[in-house]
Every structure is written in structure tokens, then in C-alpha cells.
Design an enzyme around this catalytic site. Structure first.
Site, PDB file in Angstrom:
ATOM      1  N   GLU A 131       0.821  -1.202   0.000  1.00  0.00           N
ATOM      2  CA  GLU A 131       0.000   0.000   0.000  1.00  0.00           C
ATOM      3  C   GLU A 131       0.867   1.269   0.000  1.00  0.00           C
ATOM      4  OE1 GLU A 131      -4.085   1.485   2.070  1.00  0.00           O
ATOM      5  OE2 GLU A 131      -2.589   0.682   3.401  1.00  0.00           O
ATOM      6  N   ASN A 278      -3.929  -7.085   4.601  1.00  0.00           N
ATOM      7  CA  ASN A 278      -4.094  -7.992   3.461  1.00  0.00           C
ATOM      8  C   ASN A 278      -5.149  -9.041   3.799  1.00  0.00           C
ATOM      9  OD1 ASN A 278      -1.639  -6.736   2.405  1.00  0.00           O
ATOM     10  ND2 ASN A 278      -0.608  -7.972   3.956  1.00  0.00           N
ATOM     11  N   HIS A 308      -7.982  -3.296  14.547  1.00  0.00           N
ATOM     12  CA  HIS A 308      -7.993  -2.338  13.429  1.00  0.00           C
ATOM     13  C   HIS A 308      -7.889  -3.097  12.092  1.00  0.00           C
ATOM     14  CE1 HIS A 308      -6.310   1.555  11.531  1.00  0.00           C
ATOM     15  NE2 HIS A 308      -6.108   0.644  10.617  1.00  0.00           N
ATOM     16  N   GLU A 309      -6.918  -3.991  12.005  1.00  0.00           N
ATOM     17  CA  GLU A 309      -6.729  -4.732  10.750  1.00  0.00           C
ATOM     18  C   GLU A 309      -7.917  -5.638  10.477  1.00  0.00           C
ATOM     19  OE1 GLU A 309      -4.438  -3.480   9.066  1.00  0.00           O
ATOM     20  OE2 GLU A 309      -3.467  -2.487  10.760  1.00  0.00           O
TER      21      GLU A 309
HETATM   22 ZN   LIG Z   1      -5.627   0.752   8.582  1.00  0.00          ZN
END
Ligand SMILES: [Zn+2]
Length: 857
Positions: A131, A278, A308-309
Site C-alpha cells: 500500500e 491484506n 484495526h486490521e
Molecule cells: Zn488501517
């Protein structure tokens, strides 16, 4: 390199005529363990459609060499088709098959396919990080989030390795010294979300199951991995435990089954950021595997990142922003969900909103006052813009504004909106309007004005209470004044006003809470009239909105005399952050802020708040204190650290935090003597374990003071010849207070691109110690001269670190400010992203000058 910085216009144009049916990516990384091998083979087959047959297009690829390009069976000459950043194709058919066979480079900067060799056992590890746009360093692609497609990866790797990707592997075949892993096709996902992790990683496995509302069973295999040499420190059970709590919670809230099959979490070396979402294969920085004792704030921070992920699996991976303008559509939500989930999923981190109020928001307030601030929905012209927008606005301000939105529309309407959003846009791409439409449906409110005020304008308001009382000391009026802030916008704020007085034990406790909507420049608080004037009026109590809090004179006096007596953790954290903002704004002398910390930090119960007080107090001395008083301020901090270290409960997190703070502040012979004694084992603090990471902090203190012999540092490295040891040893060398040490660190970073990201960072950190400002002063002029070269020659990740890290931020004087201005005036045509970084550093400098003027007596 032409074409490297893909623009929004180009992406829109490409999406308007193309749709991708699928990628097949074959990677051969069998050469990875050989340090002499610079590249790996990458063969990509892309099936895509074009609505304008005959048109031309390009695929993105950053690779040292392209062997062949074949479009619909027709061979193209790589020498003309490939320009270093793009493969140009023309004469497209309605349906196309493009094959690009290339040699791609192993990365040492954390961008693309990063390669790391462990100094402990010589094992090599690979992982990808993309990213916003580095998948094109690993395979040829259409590098933009809205051209989603299923990906089928096949990876050939050394036989002793395991390989992971977004999907499960369907087959592993062995041939000679290699094994080939063929992975199932993914769901349609964006290029930046694909991933490969490969190496002899240590793996912990687990499983999650759940019965869905329709009675079907959802089974999710879980794993967590790290380098073999970190395995003894790997508390996978705690990580996987948080993972299961999070999966329960998000399934309840989102009512959409986890869409990506299995859930792997890899903790990987030399990672540039905290973590990356991912799908099915999350990557984290391996510093989250704790080699030595850390405070509970670190465990909380890690659990926050895990959630969060995970929230991104829905916000970001299932539904993705069309272009980077709407990056907030995933990051603001994930950031909000990190804290919301810590509470909602019933993890042990019950003070998540205290941390959010005190630390996350500090990041937002800082970023939002730069001249470069921007609305939460940003104008992102190209990929360099995108790279810089992973910032305090997109994450922390966005999350703060969502917290305010929940207060505004209610949590039921908010989450019902999320549920409809996932169902309506699954595997698609969205913009702001798509979200607002749904939230208007579920809340029944027109959100146009709200969005304009909060999402489409920049800047932070300050709210100040104005209290008038009668002769008996009763309130005749309580009003909230709102200044337009740096963005010239007043906003609607849903806030709570807390009234605080001392109880019988002397604690400051809330005696009343009034919730109201603040609109415009002055809002009268109905319901306050006739009450006795309280000792403290705390605006934005409970931290519902996003604003800077100011105080009336009497409330500020109350805090000066008793900030530590505020009983509630969140209210106290808000008070701490308000006085820090006053200091940064040049409204409270740095020495007054430092006095508050010295007086009350010893009472601070919340360990995360205490650690941010340490960072801020050090910053106040280094940057905001009158230089004539700086030395005394530094001594006061070190004395305070020593006093509190001795007073802290043996073995407590607080004791460790104070020990680290002593290492950061130690300057006199008494402090440094203790530091040396702790290292040598001749001094002891009851309950304090001088473990490896603390040892390095102590060595850094000695090195910076010129009291660590080179042989001693080398000896320590021998005892800890690890990735972390290497980094800290490098930082200690750069932190030695000699012209030679500074020159070596500067040169290692600037004159060569040999160093990996982690050692670039270590050199900069050691070089740029504020206390060495006299030694580094002569680097200000060369800094401004090298900016454009660095920006054009280095990868953006490394360039950003050099530009931000070597800016002469400790040279707080008019001359340096003039040098920065001269560079900005002289380079109007420099890359906008580079100018933005310099403008922000320049603004920090101007702020420090204002704060110093306030502190001058
Ligand atoms: Zn994030």
C-alpha cells in the site's frame, strides 16, 4: 522515472474502459537465500476486457528487466514497450490476455517483496508490502484500487520454507531443492491488498468457528507467525485470543460473514508501518513480538492494531475506496473500530477511549494545525499525494469524527448503516456519497451539512467556557465560545460539559454533566444557571467531539493546583491533553507544563497517559523551553525521573516507564552514574529487571553523553547479535557526540542506498538528538541542498524518512526558519509531496519559536 507517479486522471481513464477478469501470478524466489541474487522471476498473466477495442493502455511495473511481453499471442518488444515503470500495450481487443515475464528486485526498503536475513541463524525471510502502490514492484498490474480482480498466486520457494498468501494453498509440489505452492484464487480484491509471505517462519495454529444467523457453520483456520529466532518471545495465545474475541464482535456488529476464508497474521522484520490488512494474510511489524518487558500500554496498542486490521476485512477489503481521496472510508473506520472493539469485544483493555483521547487525538490535533492540513475527504491527485495521506487526519481525526457521528446519529443507526453498506457494496468500490446515502436512510437525518462541516473542511476548533457568577458565587451564565480555528469554520459539536468540585477526600469529582449541541461562535449552556460555580469546568467531557479544550481562569488555577486529583481517568487525560495543547500553542510556558508533569505524573495511574507525558515533557524541554532555561529544565526532568523511579512499585509498569524516562533524560553525573551501575549490575532498583531492551536504552544514554566506549558497545552487540540489537547498536554509534560519528551517520544514509529501511531509521534517530544541536548545526545548509536529489533518487518511503528526519528541527532560530523559507520560495516547482513535508517541518519550527517566546521570562 516517467509514469511512476500514477495520477487520478490516468486511473479514472483506465477504469472507464477496462475490467479485469483475473490475474495469474507466478513468482520464483528460490534465489532469495543467496545475498548475491538481486532479483526474482515474476510472470503475470492478466485476463481483461476493454470496451473500446483498438485502444491503447498500460500496466504498471517497477522492475529492473522485462524478458518478454505477449498480448493476445502477439510478441511485443520489451525494449520499446517497457519504460521502467509501465508496459505499454496497444491495439486492445474486447477480450485480452497479457503476459509479462520480468525480473523483479528484492526490496530492502520495505516496499514490494522485502528480504531480510536473520543475523542470529542466517535464515532468510520474505514478505510483501504494497500500500498504496508497490504490488507493481512484484508483478505487472493495473495498480489502482477500483480495478478489482481474483488473483491466483503460484510461488516456487526453497524446499524448507513455507509460503502464505491471501487464499489457502491448494497444492504443494516438490522438485529438487524447491517446492511450488499453488494458491486458490482469491475473491475480487484490489492489487494493493495482495500478499505473499515466505520463509522458515515459526507458526502457531488455531481455529475459529461460529454458527451464523442462518444456521450454517463458519469455520476460519487461524495462524500467527514470526521469525524462528523470535519464537521464544512469541505470545501467540494472547494474539489469537484477541483475534477470536474480535471475530465474535465484528460478526455481531456487521452481520456479514468473514469473507476471506482463513486468517493468518504474520509478524515480519523491518516493517515500515504498524500493520497491513491484506485479506486473510495480515502483516504486522515484528516489534509487536516483545523481546523484553513492556508496559501494558504496548499490549493494548498491539490488541488495538489486531482489531484495526480485522475491521479492515470489511471496511477496506470487502468494500474499498474508489481512489485514495476516500482513503478515510477505510482508515477512519478501522481506527475507530480499533478502540471501539477493545471495549465492545470485552478485551481486558477497558481504558481504550482514554488512550484514544490522549494519544490518538494528539496526532490529529498536531496534523490538523499544519498549513498543509486537508479535509478528511482529500484531494489526491496522484500516488505521491496518496503516500503522504496516511496521516493524522485520515486516521485519527477521521476516527474522532466518526465517534462524534455516533454521538450525533446514535450507535444503532451508525451500525445499521455499516451493515447495509457491506451488503450493498460487497466486493465493490465506494465514495463518500455511498456511505452518506446509507447513513441518511438509517438515521433519518440529512447529513449534508454535517458532512460539509466535518468531512469536507479542514482545521480544529477550540472551545472555551465563559462563566459569570453573582455575589453568592452562583452561575448567572455559562457559555461555550467556539473559535473558527485555523480552518475558518465553526462546526456543530455534540458535547458534554462536566462540572467538577473537590469531595471530602480532596479528589476532584464530577458533580454535574450537561449534554448539549454547540453551534456557532457562542452557545449558552441551558441548565447551568443558579448552580454554584464549580472548581473546574471541563468542556467536551467524555470526549464526544473533536476540538481543543480551553479553560476559564479559575478552572486553569484548579488544574495547576490539582490536575492529578481529577479522579476519573478520561477526564484527567483530557485535562493533560488540554494543557499540552496550550503549551504547543504558546499559551502556557513550557516550564509551567513541565512543572505540572513533575508534580502530578507520579500520581498518574494510566500507564499509557504516563508514557505520553514523558514524551511530551521531553519535547517541551528540547523544543519549547527558553534556551536559557533548557539546561535547568533538563536537570529537573532527570531529577524527577530518578525520584519517581525510586518511588515506583517494584516490578510495576510504572517503574519500567520511569526507568526508560531516566534513560532519555539522564545528563548529570548522578544520573549517568546510576545508568552505568544498572548496566554493570553494581546498582539495583528493587524489582527492576534490566533486560535486553532496557540495556540498549541505557547504553543510548551513555553513548549520547560520550560515556560509552566503542568496545563496550561492540561487546553489547556481541551479546545481542539480533535484528533489534543491530538497530540499537547503530543508533548508539550515531548518537555519539562527535563530529566523526555525525558525519558517518549522515553519509551512511545520504551517500548510498545500501542500508535497509531499519538502519536508515536508526542512523537518523541517533544523529538527530536535539541535545546535539551544536554538532548537527552545520548540516542545515547541506540538508536543503540535497532535498530534490533525495526525492528523485530514493524510494518514497526512504525519501520521506530522510526529509522528515534530517530537517534541522533542533536549530530553533530565525536563521533556520529563513533557510526553510528560502528553499520553499526557491522551489515552487518541487514535487508537491516534498514541499508538503518541508512545509510541515518548517511549521513545527515556527511553532517552537512561538512557544519559546512564551516561555521567555
Ligand atoms: Zn488501517
Amino acid at each position: 522515472m516517467p509514469g511512476k507517479n500514477l495520477s487520478r486522471d490516468e486511473a479514472q481513464q483506465r477504469a472507464s474502459i477496462l475490467a479485469v477478469d483475473g490475474y495469474q501470478v507466478r513468482l520464483d524466489v528460490t534465489s532469495a537465500p543467496d545475498p548475491a541474487a538481486a532479483t526474482f522471476r515474476s510472470t503475470t498473466t492478466i485476463a481483461f476486457r476493454c470496451t473500446e477495442p483498438g485502444a491503447a493502455a498500460f500496466v504498471d511495473l517497477l522492475a529492473p528487466a522485462v524478458r518478454s511481453v505477449t498480448l493476445n499471442g502477439r510478441e511485443l518488444d520489451p525494449a520499446t514497450a517497457f519504460d521502467g515503470a509501465r508496459v505499454h500495450v496497444d491495439g486492445l481487443a474486447a477480450e485480452n490476455v497479457l503476459v509479462v515475464d520480468a525480473d523483479c528486485a528484492y526490496s530492502r526498503t520495505g516496499e514490494g517483496l522485502h528480504r531480510f536475513t536473520d543475523p542470529v541463524d542466517g535464515e532468510t525471510y520474505l514478505y510483501t508490502h504494497y500500500e498504496p502502490a508497490d504490488a507493481r514492484r512484484v508483478f505487472a498490474d493495473f495498480e489502482q484500487p477500483d480495478l478489482k480482480a481474483p488473483f491466483s498466486f503460484t510461488v516456487t520457494a526453497p524446499a524448507a520454507w513455507d509460503v502464505w498468501s491471501n487464499a489457502v494453498h491448494e497444492e504443494v509440489t516438490a522438485e529438487g531443492d524447491a517446492r511450488t505452492w499453488r494458491f486458490a484464487p482469491t475473491k475480487p480484491i484490489s492489487t494493493y491488498l495482495t500478499a505473499v509471505v515466505a520463509g522458515p517462519y515459526h507458526v502457531a495454529r488455531d481455529h475459529y468457528s461460529r454458527t451464523l444467523a442462518d444456521g450454517t457453520a463458519l469455520e476460519i483456520p487461524l495462524s500467527a507467525m514470526c521469525r524462528k529466532s523470535l519464537a521464544p518471545h512469541f505470545d501467540a495465545d494472547e494474539i489469537l485470543g484477541t483475534t477470536k474475541l474480535g471475530l465474535d464482535f465484528f460478526h455481531e456488529q456487521f452481520d456479514y460473514p468473514y469473507p476471506f476464508g482463513k486468517y493468518d497474521q504474520a509478524f515480519v522484520p523491518e516493517y515500515n508501518i504498524g500493520a497491513m490488512e491484506n485479506p486473510g494474510c495480515v502483516t504486522f511489524r515484528e516489534e509487536f513480538v516483545f523481546r523484553s518487558k513492556v508496559t501494558d500500554a504496548a499490549y493494548e496498542g498491539r490488541a488495538n492494531v489486531v482489531l484495526h486490521e480485522m475491521a479492515h476485512m470489511w471496511f477496506g477489503d470487502l468494500v474499498t475506496m474508489r481512489w485514495w481521496d476516500d482513503l478515510w472510508l477505510k482508515e477512519s473506520f478501522a481506527d475507530f473500530m480499533g478502540s471501539y472493539g477493545l471495549i465492545g469485544a470485552r478485551t481486558r483493555f477497558s481504558s481504550a477511549w482514554v488512550t484514544f483521547a490522549n494519544q490518538r487525538k494528539a496526532w490529529a490535533y498536531r496534523q490538523d494545525q499544519f498549513p498543509t492540513t486537508h479535509p478528511i475527504t482529500a484531494d489526491i491527485r496522484d500516488l505521491e499525494d496518496a503516500k503522504l495521506n496516511f496521516d493524522g487526519i485520515t486516521y485519527a481525526k477521521g476516527a474522532s469524527v466518526l465517534k462524534q457521528l455516533v454521538a450525533y446519529v446514535g450507535s444503532e443507526a451508525f451500525f445499521e448503516g455499516a451493515r447495509r453498506y457491506f451488503k450493498r457494496h460487497a466486493f465493490g468500490n465506494t465514495e463518500l456519497a455511498d456511505l452518506l446515502d446509507i447513513l441518511e436512510e438509517t438515521s433519518g437525518r440529512d447529513l449534508t451539512a454535517w458532512a460539509a462541516a466535518w468531512l469536507q473542511t479542514a482545521g480544529v476548533n477550540a472551545l472555551t467556557p465563559q462563566v459569570t457568577v453573582d455575589a453568592e458565587g452562583r452561575i448567572t451564565e455559562l457559555a461555550v465560545l467556539q473559535d473558527a480555528g485555523n480552518g475558518d469554520t465553526v462546526r456543530p459539536h455534540r458535547i458534554a460539559v462536566g462540572l467538577y468540585d473537590r469531595d471530602a477526600d480532596g479528589a476532584l469529582v464530577r458533580t454535574d454533566r450537561i449534554e448539549l449541541d454547540v453551534t456557532g461562535a457562542r452557545t449558552v449552556v441551558a441548565g447551568a444557571v443558579g448552580r454554584p460555580r464549580p472548581a473546574l469546568v471541563l468542556l467536551n467531557d467524555d470526549d464526544l467531539t473533536y476540538c481543543k479544550i480551553r479553560f476559564d481562569a479559575e478552572s486553569l488555577e484548579t488544574l495547576r493546583a490539582g490536575l492529578g486529583d481529577v479522579q476519573d481517568d478520561l477526564a484527567r487525560a483530557l485535562a493533560w491533553s488540554a494543557v499540552w495543547n496550550l503549551t504547543r500553542d504558546g499559551l502556557m510556558p513550557a516550564r509551567d507544563y513541565i512543572a505540572l508533569v513533575l508534580r502530578f505524573a507520579g500520581q498518574e495511574a494510566n500507564i499509557g497517559v504516563l508514557q505520553s507525558l514523558h514524551t511530551q515533557a521531553k519535547g517541551a524541554v528540547d523544543l519549547y523551553a527558553d534556551p536559557a532555561w533548557r539546561g535547568e529544565g533538563g536537570r529537573l526532568l532527570a531529577d524527577g525521573a530518578l525520584r519517581e523511579l525510586r518511588a515506583a512499585a517494584p516490578g510495576s509498569d510504572h517503574q519500567l516507564a520511569w526507568a526508560r524516562f531516566l534513560a532519555q533524560t539522564a545528563n548529570g553525573s548522578e544520573h549517568l552514574g546510576l545508568v552505568r551501575g544498572l548496566l554493570a549490575g553494581t546498582a539495583r532498583i528493587d524489582g527492576l529487571d534490566v533486560d535486553q531492551e532496557l540495556r540498549w536504552s541505557l547504553w543510548l544514554a551513555l553513548a549520547a553523553a560520550g560515556q560509552a566506549a566503542d568496545e563496550e558497545l561492540a561487546e553489547e552487540l556481541k551479546a545481542d547479535h539480533t535484528a533489534s540489537g543491530n538497530r540499537q547498536y547503530t543508533q548508539c554509534l550515531a548518537a555519539r557526540p562527535t563530529p566523526e560519528a555525525k558525519a558517518a551517520a549522515w553519509s551512511a544514509v545520504v551517500d548510498s542506498d545500501e542500508l535497509p529501511n531499519a538502519l536508515v531509521e536508526a542512523n537518523i534517530a541517533g544523529f538527530a538528538l536535539p541535545s546535539h544541536r551544536d554538532l548537527t548545526a552545520l548540516y542545515a545548509a547541506p540538508y536543503f541542498k540535497l532535498l530534490e536529489r533525495v526525492w528523485s533518487e530514493r524510494t518514497i518511503e526512504i525519501a520521506m524518512r530522510i526529509v522528515g528526519g534530517f530537517f534541522p528541527r533542533a536549530q530553533i532560530d530565525e536563521q533556520t526558519l529563513a533557510e526553510a523559507d528560502a528553499w520553499l520560495d526557491g522551489h515552487p516547482g518541487a514535487a508537491p509531496a516534498l514541499r508538503r513535508l518541508v512545509l510541515e517541518c518548517r511549521d513545527d519550527l515556527a511553532r517552537a519559536l512561538r512557544a519559546q517566546a512564551c516561555d521567555r521570562v
